[in-house]
Scaffold this motif. Sequence first.
Motif, PDB file in Angstrom:
ATOM      1  N   ASP A 184       6.338 -12.644  -3.529  1.00 24.09           N
ATOM      2  CA  ASP A 184       5.321 -12.061  -4.406  1.00 24.09           C
ATOM      3  C   ASP A 184       4.154 -11.509  -3.588  1.00 24.09           C
ATOM      4  O   ASP A 184       3.066 -11.246  -4.123  1.00 24.09           O
ATOM      5  CB  ASP A 184       4.799 -13.119  -5.379  1.00 24.09           C
ATOM      6  N   ALA A 185       4.356 -11.330  -2.293  1.00 22.58           N
ATOM      7  CA  ALA A 185       3.286 -10.822  -1.421  1.00 22.58           C
ATOM      8  C   ALA A 185       2.863  -9.423  -1.871  1.00 22.58           C
ATOM      9  O   ALA A 185       3.696  -8.622  -2.314  1.00 22.58           O
ATOM     10  CB  ALA A 185       3.772 -10.788   0.028  1.00 22.58           C
ATOM     11  N   PRO A 186       1.581  -9.097  -1.751  1.00 23.21           N
ATOM     12  CA  PRO A 186       1.112  -7.754  -2.133  1.00 23.21           C
ATOM     13  C   PRO A 186       1.729  -6.690  -1.226  1.00 23.21           C
ATOM     14  O   PRO A 186       2.170  -6.978  -0.109  1.00 23.21           O
ATOM     15  CB  PRO A 186      -0.403  -7.841  -1.958  1.00 23.21           C
ATOM     16  N   VAL A 187       1.728  -5.447  -1.699  1.00 26.52           N
ATOM     17  CA  VAL A 187       2.386  -4.355  -0.984  1.00 26.52           C
ATOM     18  C   VAL A 187       1.801  -4.163   0.416  1.00 26.52           C
ATOM     19  O   VAL A 187       2.548  -3.927   1.381  1.00 26.52           O
ATOM     20  CB  VAL A 187       2.303  -3.047  -1.805  1.00 26.52           C
ATOM     21  N   TYR A 188       0.469  -4.266   0.562  1.00 29.48           N
ATOM     22  CA  TYR A 188      -0.128  -4.059   1.885  1.00 29.48           C
ATOM     23  C   TYR A 188       0.366  -5.111   2.881  1.00 29.48           C
ATOM     24  O   TYR A 188       0.565  -4.830   4.076  1.00 29.48           O
ATOM     25  CB  TYR A 188      -1.659  -4.070   1.800  1.00 29.48           C
ATOM     26  N   GLU A 189       0.589  -6.346   2.398  1.00 31.55           N
ATOM     27  CA  GLU A 189       1.102  -7.402   3.278  1.00 31.55           C
ATOM     28  C   GLU A 189       2.574  -7.146   3.620  1.00 31.55           C
ATOM     29  O   GLU A 189       3.000  -7.371   4.760  1.00 31.55           O
ATOM     30  CB  GLU A 189       0.943  -8.763   2.603  1.00 31.55           C
ATOM     31  N   ILE A 190       3.340  -6.673   2.633  1.00 34.26           N
ATOM     32  CA  ILE A 190       4.746  -6.320   2.871  1.00 34.26           C
ATOM     33  C   ILE A 190       4.831  -5.245   3.949  1.00 34.26           C
ATOM     34  O   ILE A 190       5.661  -5.306   4.862  1.00 34.26           O
ATOM     35  CB  ILE A 190       5.417  -5.821   1.580  1.00 34.26           C
ATOM     36  N   ALA A 191       3.964  -4.253   3.846  1.00 34.14           N
ATOM     37  CA  ALA A 191       3.954  -3.158   4.826  1.00 34.14           C
ATOM     38  C   ALA A 191       3.730  -3.702   6.230  1.00 34.14           C
ATOM     39  O   ALA A 191       4.437  -3.331   7.182  1.00 34.14           O
ATOM     40  CB  ALA A 191       2.864  -2.152   4.461  1.00 34.14           C
ATOM     41  N   GLU A 192       2.776  -4.599   6.381  1.00 34.69           N
ATOM     42  CA  GLU A 192       2.471  -5.154   7.703  1.00 34.69           C
ATOM     43  C   GLU A 192       3.635  -6.002   8.223  1.00 34.69           C
ATOM     44  O   GLU A 192       4.020  -5.892   9.389  1.00 34.69           O
ATOM     45  CB  GLU A 192       1.196  -6.004   7.614  1.00 34.69           C
ATOM     46  N   ARG A 193       4.217  -6.820   7.351  1.00 37.41           N
ATOM     47  CA  ARG A 193       5.312  -7.688   7.775  1.00 37.41           C
ATOM     48  C   ARG A 193       6.563  -6.887   8.110  1.00 37.41           C
ATOM     49  O   ARG A 193       7.431  -7.358   8.854  1.00 37.41           O
ATOM     50  CB  ARG A 193       5.609  -8.708   6.670  1.00 37.41           C
ATOM     51  N   ASP A 204      -0.482   0.935   4.930  1.00 30.81           N
ATOM     52  CA  ASP A 204       0.278   0.701   3.697  1.00 30.81           C
ATOM     53  C   ASP A 204       0.506   1.990   2.904  1.00 30.81           C
ATOM     54  O   ASP A 204       1.492   2.117   2.190  1.00 30.81           O
ATOM     55  CB  ASP A 204      -0.428  -0.345   2.820  1.00 30.81           C
ATOM     56  N   LYS A 205      -0.400   2.992   3.033  1.00 29.64           N
ATOM     57  CA  LYS A 205      -0.174   4.259   2.330  1.00 29.64           C
ATOM     58  C   LYS A 205       0.996   5.014   2.954  1.00 29.64           C
ATOM     59  O   LYS A 205       1.842   5.583   2.254  1.00 29.64           O
ATOM     60  CB  LYS A 205      -1.444   5.112   2.362  1.00 29.64           C
ATOM     61  N   TYR A 206       1.040   5.001   4.278  1.00 32.58           N
ATOM     62  CA  TYR A 206       2.168   5.630   4.979  1.00 32.58           C
ATOM     63  C   TYR A 206       3.462   4.888   4.623  1.00 32.58           C
ATOM     64  O   TYR A 206       4.509   5.513   4.384  1.00 32.58           O
ATOM     65  CB  TYR A 206       1.928   5.589   6.486  1.00 32.58           C
ATOM     66  N   PHE A 207       3.369   3.572   4.574  1.00 30.99           N
ATOM     67  CA  PHE A 207       4.531   2.764   4.193  1.00 30.99           C
ATOM     68  C   PHE A 207       5.044   3.152   2.807  1.00 30.99           C
ATOM     69  O   PHE A 207       6.248   3.345   2.602  1.00 30.99           O
ATOM     70  CB  PHE A 207       4.154   1.278   4.214  1.00 30.99           C
TER      71      PHE A 207
END
Length: 467
Positions: free
Chosen positions: A429-438, A444-447
């Motif tokens: 359930d991690a937020p999208v910005y955290e998913i992008a980093e992981r 996260d916008k580029y992701f």
Amino acid sequence: MLRALVVDDEKLVRKGFISIIDWASLGIVIVGEAGDGAAALEWMKSSEIDLLFTDITMPRMDGFELIRQVRQQFPQVQSVVLTCHHEFDYVQEAMRLGAIDYIVKTLLEVDSSDTVIRRIVERCHWERGKITSSAETASRQASPSAGQAIVFVPRERGEDSGELFRLPLAKGSRLIRLASTGIWLTQPTTSNTAAEIDRELGDRLLAIWRPIMVTGLEGAGSVEEIGRLVEGSTLLNCLFYAPEQTGTLTFAVSELKQRSRLDHGGIVPEHWYTLRWALHTDEWKTMLAEAERLTVEPEAWHAFTGRLGMDWSGLLFATAESHRLLEERERCRTWRDWRDWLGRAASLIRSRMDELAMSREVMGCLIGAVIYMRQHAGDKINQSDVASHVSMSRSYFSQCFAKLAGASFGDTLRTMRIDLAKRLLRETDAPVYEIAERAGFEDDKYFSRVFREYAGLLPSEYRAANR
């Protein structure tokens, strides 16, 4: 007097069948009736019967399943099929499951009913006599069968167990299904030798089932307790690695317990994932010997080969080859089957190596590179890092990698990172910005933009669609 239960979903037919016959004069008393198989089984749990009359087509539980369940739960009860004139194909199936006779409801009349029922009563008494005689014989022989069980393992998935219920060795004893899919067990009322079991099954059933006689079970208790004991042992592992043969195998339960204590857990060693066994003959021989020494469990082989088929689709295996390998896994039942499967996979990998005109050493380095990239897709790695890890120059690695993957290093790593992001979106359930980093993306916008290009959905939309 024989106590009988009548099962038919049509109440008028059921009542008519019961009323048309003078049961008492034939030595039968109707003690109950039910409208389907499930209700019949519930009734039998609280009331003892000797004879079951059952229709075939019923709601909830049909006659076939009822007869099968009765053979398992109440082996001393004899079953008779109630059928219509157009259901003779069903009769054969019911008889195969253990029914002793059948009655055509539309042809049953007062004048002919006595002859039909008398025939059934005689057969019922004959069957009961056989069971009693077997039990007395076993008692005179100091109950040798109490220390023996017979396990039937299907040679193919989905084998029909119906014919097992008709085997004489299962008469008067319960035949139960173990939690292991498709495996059945019975504790015969008399002792058997392997040769006797082979003769009873015959060539046709021996080609379908692998019978195993387990000895040393004196005082083991009920057939359910024996079933749990067998399941808790390494019987299936021992059978898995046993030499292929058509006849009955014999294992002592003490031997199985000893092997259980020595068992390492049946897992696949991590170094097998490097696929060196597929590239080098000496590594292949080493892996085969190690597999037999470790007695890797069948479930572990299934998982290991499934991962190989999926992980290397499009790289070492063409898509069609990968699909075929994954389908062939479902037919693997013994160590020899899996050994042949691994041999076919290795042959395909070597063919791919020849197609790319690469040496074993270079192919091994590229396989190691792909494994490393998958393990570190979320880290800040680049082509130089990976080339250094596998001891190749950056330029030569780039050239060879593109030949193997059919895409550049950057595109391949990006695809791996998107795959990692998909898994994280599904499983966390991690937020999208955290998913992008992981997943190895710094922005996260580029992701989100790249993710949409690859998946056709924004990360949030993908998560919502896969929950």
